[in-house]
Design a protein around this motif. Structure first.
Motif, PDB file in Angstrom:
ATOM      1  N   ASP A  24       0.862  -1.084  -0.237  1.00 36.05           N
ATOM      2  CA  ASP A  24       0.037  -0.021   0.066  1.00 36.05           C
ATOM      3  C   ASP A  24       0.726   1.212  -0.077  1.00 36.05           C
ATOM      4  OD1 ASP A  24      -2.192  -1.658   0.142  1.00 36.05           O
ATOM      5  OD2 ASP A  24      -2.447  -1.325   2.230  1.00 36.05           O
ATOM      6  N   ASP A  25       1.779   1.091   0.931  1.00 41.43           N
ATOM      7  CA  ASP A  25       2.776   2.326   0.711  1.00 41.43           C
ATOM      8  C   ASP A  25       3.575   2.637  -0.552  1.00 41.43           C
ATOM      9  OD1 ASP A  25       2.223   3.032   3.514  1.00 41.43           O
ATOM     10  OD2 ASP A  25       4.001   1.856   4.504  1.00 41.43           O
ATOM     11  N   MET A  26       4.023   1.572  -1.130  1.00 41.31           N
ATOM     12  CA  MET A  26       4.807   1.425  -2.328  1.00 41.31           C
ATOM     13  C   MET A  26       3.576   2.111  -3.302  1.00 41.31           C
ATOM     14  SD  MET A  26       6.398  -1.332  -4.482  1.00 41.31           S
ATOM     15  CE  MET A  26       4.827  -2.107  -4.974  1.00 41.31           C
ATOM     16  N   GLU A  27       2.534   1.679  -3.244  1.00 41.51           N
ATOM     17  CA  GLU A  27       1.469   2.304  -4.557  1.00 41.51           C
ATOM     18  C   GLU A  27       1.020   3.609  -4.305  1.00 41.51           C
ATOM     19  OE1 GLU A  27      -1.717  -0.746  -3.885  1.00 41.51           O
ATOM     20  OE2 GLU A  27      -0.620  -2.221  -5.471  1.00 41.51           O
ATOM     21  N   ALA A  28       1.368   3.945  -2.938  1.00 45.68           N
ATOM     22  CA  ALA A  28       0.948   5.352  -2.675  1.00 45.68           C
ATOM     23  C   ALA A  28       1.993   6.450  -2.763  1.00 45.68           C
ATOM     24  CB  ALA A  28       0.335   5.555  -1.411  1.00 45.68           C
ATOM     25  N   GLY A  29       3.250   5.649  -3.182  1.00 42.67           N
ATOM     26  CA  GLY A  29       4.288   6.535  -3.366  1.00 42.67           C
ATOM     27  C   GLY A  29       5.281   6.899  -2.287  1.00 42.67           C
ATOM     28  N   ARG A  30       4.828   6.173  -1.121  1.00 40.64           N
ATOM     29  CA  ARG A  30       5.723   6.521   0.303  1.00 40.64           C
ATOM     30  C   ARG A  30       6.726   5.457   0.131  1.00 40.64           C
ATOM     31  NH1 ARG A  30       0.030   6.602   2.062  1.00 40.64           N
ATOM     32  NH2 ARG A  30       0.175   4.394   2.468  1.00 40.64           N
ATOM     33  N   LEU A  31       7.847   6.123  -0.512  1.00 42.63           N
ATOM     34  CA  LEU A  31       9.230   5.068  -0.354  1.00 42.63           C
ATOM     35  C   LEU A  31      10.284   5.831   0.459  1.00 42.63           C
ATOM     36  CD1 LEU A  31       8.963   4.213  -4.377  1.00 42.63           C
ATOM     37  CD2 LEU A  31       8.127   2.895  -2.566  1.00 42.63           C
ATOM     38  N   THR A  32      11.160   4.919   0.880  1.00 42.41           N
ATOM     39  CA  THR A  32      12.299   5.603   1.263  1.00 42.41           C
ATOM     40  C   THR A  32      13.414   4.998   0.491  1.00 42.41           C
ATOM     41  OG1 THR A  32      11.515   5.380   3.649  1.00 42.41           O
ATOM     42  CG2 THR A  32      13.914   5.476   3.499  1.00 42.41           C
ATOM     43  N   PRO A  33      14.324   5.547   0.086  1.00 41.97           N
ATOM     44  CA  PRO A  33      15.608   5.034  -0.828  1.00 41.97           C
ATOM     45  C   PRO A  33      16.275   4.227   0.221  1.00 41.97           C
ATOM     46  CG  PRO A  33      15.347   7.563  -0.786  1.00 41.97           C
ATOM     47  CD  PRO A  33      14.567   7.011   0.163  1.00 41.97           C
ATOM     48  N   HIS A  34      16.761   3.242  -0.614  1.00 43.50           N
ATOM     49  CA  HIS A  34      17.582   2.021   0.009  1.00 43.50           C
ATOM     50  C   HIS A  34      18.755   2.736   1.193  1.00 43.50           C
ATOM     51  CE1 HIS A  34      20.904  -1.008   0.396  1.00 43.50           C
ATOM     52  NE2 HIS A  34      19.932  -1.857   0.488  1.00 43.50           N
ATOM     53  N   ASP A  35      19.664   3.506   0.638  1.00 43.18           N
ATOM     54  CA  ASP A  35      20.673   4.168   1.403  1.00 43.18           C
ATOM     55  C   ASP A  35      20.140   4.768   2.709  1.00 43.18           C
ATOM     56  OD1 ASP A  35      22.599   3.361  -0.411  1.00 43.18           O
ATOM     57  OD2 ASP A  35      22.656   5.270  -1.306  1.00 43.18           O
ATOM     58  N   GLU A  36      19.133   5.493   2.731  1.00 42.75           N
ATOM     59  CA  GLU A  36      18.490   6.039   3.949  1.00 42.75           C
ATOM     60  C   GLU A  36      17.792   4.956   4.658  1.00 42.75           C
ATOM     61  OE1 GLU A  36      14.899   9.261   5.063  1.00 42.75           O
ATOM     62  OE2 GLU A  36      15.848   9.155   2.923  1.00 42.75           O
ATOM     63  N   ALA A  37      17.316   4.125   4.017  1.00 43.10           N
ATOM     64  CA  ALA A  37      16.767   2.970   4.808  1.00 43.10           C
ATOM     65  C   ALA A  37      17.829   2.141   5.495  1.00 43.10           C
ATOM     66  CB  ALA A  37      15.996   1.835   4.066  1.00 43.10           C
ATOM     67  N   VAL A  38      18.672   1.885   5.037  1.00 47.69           N
ATOM     68  CA  VAL A  38      19.973   1.184   5.774  1.00 47.69           C
ATOM     69  C   VAL A  38      20.412   2.078   6.973  1.00 47.69           C
ATOM     70  CG1 VAL A  38      22.312   0.322   5.430  1.00 47.69           C
ATOM     71  CG2 VAL A  38      20.556  -0.235   3.817  1.00 47.69           C
ATOM     72  N   LYS A  39      20.431   3.258   6.632  1.00 48.25           N
ATOM     73  CA  LYS A  39      21.106   4.215   7.959  1.00 48.25           C
ATOM     74  C   LYS A  39      20.058   4.315   9.055  1.00 48.25           C
ATOM     75  CE  LYS A  39      23.378   7.461   4.941  1.00 48.25           C
ATOM     76  NZ  LYS A  39      23.388   8.927   4.355  1.00 48.25           N
ATOM     77  N   ILE A  40      18.852   3.990   8.763  1.00 49.74           N
ATOM     78  CA  ILE A  40      17.831   4.186   9.694  1.00 49.74           C
ATOM     79  C   ILE A  40      17.959   2.909  10.611  1.00 49.74           C
ATOM     80  CG2 ILE A  40      15.383   4.032  10.185  1.00 49.74           C
ATOM     81  CD1 ILE A  40      14.779   6.129   7.834  1.00 49.74           C
ATOM     82  N   MET A  41      17.873   1.711   9.717  1.00 46.54           N
ATOM     83  CA  MET A  41      18.074   0.601  10.457  1.00 46.54           C
ATOM     84  C   MET A  41      19.210   0.316  11.447  1.00 46.54           C
ATOM     85  SD  MET A  41      16.472  -2.389   7.835  1.00 46.54           S
ATOM     86  CE  MET A  41      17.547  -1.762   6.513  1.00 46.54           C
ATOM     87  N   LYS A  42      20.405   0.716  10.770  1.00 43.57           N
ATOM     88  CA  LYS A  42      21.561   0.801  11.733  1.00 43.57           C
ATOM     89  C   LYS A  42      21.516   1.616  12.802  1.00 43.57           C
ATOM     90  CE  LYS A  42      24.615  -0.519   8.043  1.00 43.57           C
ATOM     91  NZ  LYS A  42      25.994   0.147   7.197  1.00 43.57           N
TER      92      LYS A  42
END
Length: 56
Positions: A24-42
């Motif tokens: 649902d988030d992807m279809e609505a355009g709510r995406l987080t770029p991979h590099d940013e997602a990795v930073k958040i998870m770390k």
């Protein structure tokens, strides 16, 4: 020898709910770029480890 994990209906429900939300988030355009997602998870992992090591 092969390791297996037992799945419960509850675990499957949680997994499918998370996947549905992600789609649902992807279809609505709510995406987080991979590099940013990795930073958040770390950062979340560092925060978690810090809390665990603080004895709280």
């Amino acid at each position: 020898m092969e390791a297996t994990l037992q799945n419960t209906d509850y675990e499957e429900d949680v997994l499918f709910a998370a996947l549905d939300k992600g789609i649902d988030d992807m279809e609505a355009g709510r995406l987080t770029p991979h590099d940013e997602a990795v930073k958040i998870m770390k950062q979340r992992l560092r925060d978690y480890v810090e809390v665990q090591n603080s004895g709280n």
